[in-house]
Every structure is written in structure tokens, then in C-alpha cells.
Design a protein around this motif. Structure first.
Motif, short mmCIF file in Angstrom:
data_model
loop_
_atom_site.label_atom_id
_atom_site.label_comp_id
_atom_site.label_asym_id
_atom_site.label_seq_id
_atom_site.Cartn_x
_atom_site.Cartn_y
_atom_site.Cartn_z
N SER A 4 0.86 -1.18 0.00
CA SER A 4 0.00 0.00 0.00
C SER A 4 0.89 1.23 0.00
O SER A 4 1.82 1.32 0.80
N VAL A 5 0.61 2.17 -0.90
CA VAL A 5 1.32 3.45 -0.89
C VAL A 5 0.37 4.48 -0.31
O VAL A 5 -0.73 4.71 -0.83
N ALA A 6 0.76 5.10 0.80
CA ALA A 6 -0.05 6.10 1.49
C ALA A 6 0.50 7.48 1.18
O ALA A 6 1.60 7.83 1.62
N VAL A 7 -0.25 8.26 0.41
CA VAL A 7 0.19 9.59 -0.04
C VAL A 7 -0.56 10.65 0.75
O VAL A 7 -1.80 10.71 0.68
N ILE A 8 0.15 11.48 1.49
CA ILE A 8 -0.50 12.54 2.24
C ILE A 8 -0.52 13.81 1.40
O ILE A 8 0.46 14.13 0.72
N THR A 9 -1.65 14.54 1.45
CA THR A 9 -1.77 15.73 0.62
C THR A 9 -2.55 16.81 1.34
O THR A 9 -3.33 16.53 2.26
N TYR A 10 -2.31 18.04 0.88
CA TYR A 10 -3.06 19.18 1.39
C TYR A 10 -3.02 20.31 0.36
O TYR A 10 -1.98 20.95 0.17
N ASN A 11 -4.13 20.53 -0.32
CA ASN A 11 -4.35 21.71 -1.17
C ASN A 11 -3.24 21.97 -2.20
O ASN A 11 -2.88 23.12 -2.44
N ALA A 25 2.57 4.59 -13.32
CA ALA A 25 3.50 4.20 -14.37
C ALA A 25 4.65 3.35 -13.83
O ALA A 25 5.70 3.23 -14.47
N GLN A 26 4.48 2.76 -12.66
CA GLN A 26 5.56 1.98 -12.06
C GLN A 26 5.81 0.67 -12.82
O GLN A 26 4.89 0.07 -13.37
N SER A 27 7.06 0.23 -12.80
CA SER A 27 7.39 -1.06 -13.40
C SER A 27 6.72 -2.20 -12.65
O SER A 27 6.43 -3.25 -13.22
N GLU A 28 6.49 -2.00 -11.37
CA GLU A 28 5.71 -2.93 -10.55
C GLU A 28 4.68 -2.11 -9.79
O GLU A 28 5.04 -1.26 -8.98
N LEU A 29 3.43 -2.36 -10.08
CA LEU A 29 2.37 -1.56 -9.46
C LEU A 29 2.14 -1.99 -8.02
O LEU A 29 2.26 -3.18 -7.69
N PRO A 30 1.78 -1.06 -7.14
CA PRO A 30 1.39 -1.44 -5.78
C PRO A 30 0.00 -2.08 -5.79
O PRO A 30 -0.71 -2.04 -6.80
N HIS A 31 -0.38 -2.65 -4.67
CA HIS A 31 -1.73 -3.18 -4.54
C HIS A 31 -2.75 -2.05 -4.55
O HIS A 31 -3.84 -2.19 -5.14
N GLU A 32 -2.42 -0.92 -3.90
CA GLU A 32 -3.35 0.20 -3.80
C GLU A 32 -2.58 1.47 -3.53
O GLU A 32 -1.44 1.45 -3.05
N VAL A 33 -3.23 2.58 -3.85
CA VAL A 33 -2.74 3.91 -3.50
C VAL A 33 -3.81 4.57 -2.64
O VAL A 33 -4.97 4.67 -3.05
N ILE A 34 -3.44 4.99 -1.44
CA ILE A 34 -4.36 5.67 -0.53
C ILE A 34 -3.93 7.12 -0.43
O ILE A 34 -2.82 7.42 0.03
N VAL A 35 -4.79 8.02 -0.86
CA VAL A 35 -4.54 9.46 -0.72
C VAL A 35 -5.21 9.89 0.57
O VAL A 35 -6.44 9.86 0.70
N THR A 36 -4.40 10.27 1.55
CA THR A 36 -4.94 10.70 2.83
C THR A 36 -4.81 12.22 2.92
O THR A 36 -3.72 12.77 2.83
N ASP A 37 -5.92 12.86 3.07
CA ASP A 37 -6.08 14.29 2.78
C ASP A 37 -6.35 15.05 4.08
O ASP A 37 -7.36 14.81 4.75
N ASP A 38 -5.46 15.99 4.40
CA ASP A 38 -5.56 16.73 5.66
C ASP A 38 -6.42 17.98 5.50
O ASP A 38 -6.06 19.06 5.97
N GLY A 39 -7.56 17.84 4.81
CA GLY A 39 -8.54 18.93 4.77
C GLY A 39 -8.51 19.79 3.53
O GLY A 39 -8.84 20.98 3.60
N GLY A 84 -2.68 -3.57 2.47
CA GLY A 84 -1.40 -4.20 2.19
C GLY A 84 -0.70 -4.68 3.44
O GLY A 84 -1.01 -4.28 4.56
N ASP A 85 0.27 -5.56 3.22
CA ASP A 85 1.12 -6.05 4.31
C ASP A 85 2.23 -5.05 4.61
O ASP A 85 2.81 -5.06 5.70
N TYR A 86 2.56 -4.22 3.63
CA TYR A 86 3.70 -3.31 3.70
C TYR A 86 3.21 -1.95 3.26
O TYR A 86 2.48 -1.83 2.26
N VAL A 87 3.58 -0.91 4.00
CA VAL A 87 3.07 0.44 3.74
C VAL A 87 4.24 1.36 3.40
O VAL A 87 5.16 1.54 4.21
N ILE A 88 4.19 1.94 2.20
CA ILE A 88 5.15 2.96 1.81
C ILE A 88 4.52 4.32 2.07
O ILE A 88 3.43 4.61 1.56
#
Length: 284
Positions: A4-11, A25-39, A84-88
Motif C-alpha cells: 500500500s502506498v499512502a500519499v498525504i496531501t493538502y491543497n 507508471a511503475q514497473s511494478e504496481l502497488p496493490h493500492e494507493v491511498i490518498v490521505t487528505d488533511d482537509g 497491504g502487508d507493507y506500507v510505503i
């Protein structure tokens, strides 16, 4: 092993768009991308809905109200929601090189977390990246600092990645943990708000729990888009929490990821499915 790739964002949806395109566009895709948004304002949600239509992996948007900088809480929600088992952990202004996910997988080891690096860009190069005049900077590009971090040299990377307990240079903009290890130390400390030091405090508790750090250099490359920094804040109250964690040898924080596990006992929806259901509400 699911990542799991956890992407933090804000505005900053323009930067987030670049980050998400790089992950797609990764050569190996993650299982998921989580965009965690601080408002963020609605522009970020609108961007995500446009991107979701043909995104290649599960895409999740977690939003929390804007109540000051609450990065620890936002990241904990992503950790709690991760399948995911592993979090980037990745910041929403960090553009991943095409082998970023594959490199993180290659350097994942039990009993360790990984600290990645970044190439720094100036304002002019960042503008060119956002306008797609260039894709990724190379070693000879103008407008970059830490030029060595443009070099992907997997054999040399293995030499740097020997496990240790180095305290300096902790930064959660490019960092990875086994999810079970994050749950064991209770994730980020939500008593820490405002700018910075929450990643250092997490790493200290990881060391106290017996985890070791692997340095990911010359692999797992990412480019940091320029913006003003508050790095040199004087009298940061979060420093006192770091000192307390160090002095007491704490492993778990009191206000951590366990506060959000019940909310995400069922996986949050895939935004790709959301865009097929007009009228659905925003994640919160």
C-alpha cells in the motif's frame, strides 16, 4: 506481499496529479494507493475523481476536516485503512521514479523499516515538471540539490542498506514499514500537530521496539517538488514529545492508529467504483 502506498496531501492538486501519474507508471504496481487528505478544498477530490476513471490499481481517498496541520492523524488513518502487508509512506509532493515500488519491495526485510531519500528541486524546475516540460530530472539537470539521489545503482544500494540504528535523516516523505510493525508501535503520535518531528518520534519508538533501519540510497528514488519549508521552526513544541519518548524509552504512543481501526474494519471504497455511482458522498 501486498504493498500500500499512502500519499498525504493538502491543497496542492497539481503536485498530487504528478505524484499519482508516477505511481500509475511503475514497473511494478502497488496493490493500492491511498490518498490521505488533511482537509483540502474540493479541487483535490475533483482531481481524484477524474484520475480514478482509468487508474490501474485500487485508489482510495480519505479526507479529514481542516483543523490545522494534523499529519499524524492523516497518516494513521491511511495505515488503518491499508489492505497491504507493507506500507510505503509518501508525501504528495514526491514524484516516484519508475522503479520506486519495485525497489521498496526488494529492500523490505522482517524486523526493519526503510528510510528512502529524495532529490530536491528549485522553483523553476518544479514549474517545468508541473507543466510537463520535463518528466524526471537526471544527474546533469539544472535546479536540483542532492544530485547523487538521481542515480539508481542497485548493487551499491545493497551496501548502504545494512541494518542499523542511525537517528539522523529521518523523514516520512519516503519511508516504509511492515503494517504489523506500525500497529505494534501504534503508528504516528497524534499528540504531535503542526510542522514536523512526528517521523523522528515514530522512528525512536520503532528502535525501542527492536526494529532496525535500512537506508535506501541509489534505489527507491523520488523527486521532491519545491515549496517553502518550515524546517527551521524555533521552539517547536513537538521537540518536547520527542525528548520524552527518548528519555522514557516508549514503544507505543497513547494517541495513535488504534483510534481508527474500527472505522476501517471494512475496507474503504475504491474510488474507481465511486465514479461509476453518481451522487455518492465524499469519504471522511
Amino acid at each position: 506481499m501486498r504493498i500500500s502506498v499512502a500519499v498525504i496531501t493538502y491543497n496542492w492538486p497539481e503536485a498530487l496529479a504528478l505524484v499519482l501519474r508516477a505511481l500509475a507508471a511503475q514497473s511494478e504496481l502497488p496493490h493500492e494507493v491511498i490518498v490521505t487528505d488533511d482537509g483540502s478544498q474540493p479541487a483535490t477530490r475533483e482531481l481524484l475523481e477524474r484520475i480514478a476513471a482509468d487508474y490501474p490499481v485500487r485508489l482510495v481517498h480519505l479526507w479529514q476536516p481542516d483543523d490545522g496541520a494534523r499529519m499524524s492523524r492523516a497518516r494513521n488513518r491511511a495505515i488503518a485503512a491499508a489492505q497491504g502487508d507493507y506500507v510505503i509512506l509518501l508525501d504528495g509532493d514526491m514524484v516516484a521514479e519508475p522503479h520506486f515500488v519495485a525497489d521498496h519491495r526488494a529492500f523490505a526485510r522482517g524486523g526493519c523499516f526503510v528510510q528512502g531519500s529524495r532529490v530536491l528541486t528549485d522553483a523553476a524546475l518544479t514549474r517545468r515538471l508541473l507543466e510537463h516540460e520535463v518528466t524526471m530530472p537526471g544527474f546533469f539537470s539544472r535546479g536540483i540539490e542532492r544530485r547523487r539521489h538521481t542515480l539508481r545503482l542497485p548493487l551499491l544500494a545493497r551496501w548502504y542498506a545494512r541494518p542499523g540504528t542511525k537517528r539522523r535523516g529521518i523523514k516520512s516523505c519516503n519511508m516504509a514499514f511492515w503494517r504489523d510493525d506500525l500497529l505494534r508501535v501504534n503508528g504516528f503520535n497524534e499528540a504531535m500537530t503542526g510542522w514536523g518531528r512526528e517521523d523522528t518520534e515514530l522512528a525512536l519508538r520503532a528502535f525501542h521496539a527492536g526494529l532496525l533501519r535500512r537506508e535506501l540510497r541509489f534505489s527507491g528514488l523520488a523527486t521532491h517538488l519545491y515549496h517553502r519549508t518550515r524546517k527551521h521552526v524555533v521552539g517547536n513544541p513537538n521537540d518536547r514529545i520527542v525528548d520524552d519518548t527518548r528519555t522514557r524509552g516508549l514503544v507505543r504512543c497513547e494517541l495513535g492508529v488504534d483510534r481508527h481501526l474500527a472505522e476501517f474494519a471494512a475496507p474503504p471504497p475504491d474510488l474507481r467504483e465511486f465514479v461509476r455511482r453518481p451522487g455518492a458522498g465524499q469519504s471522511s
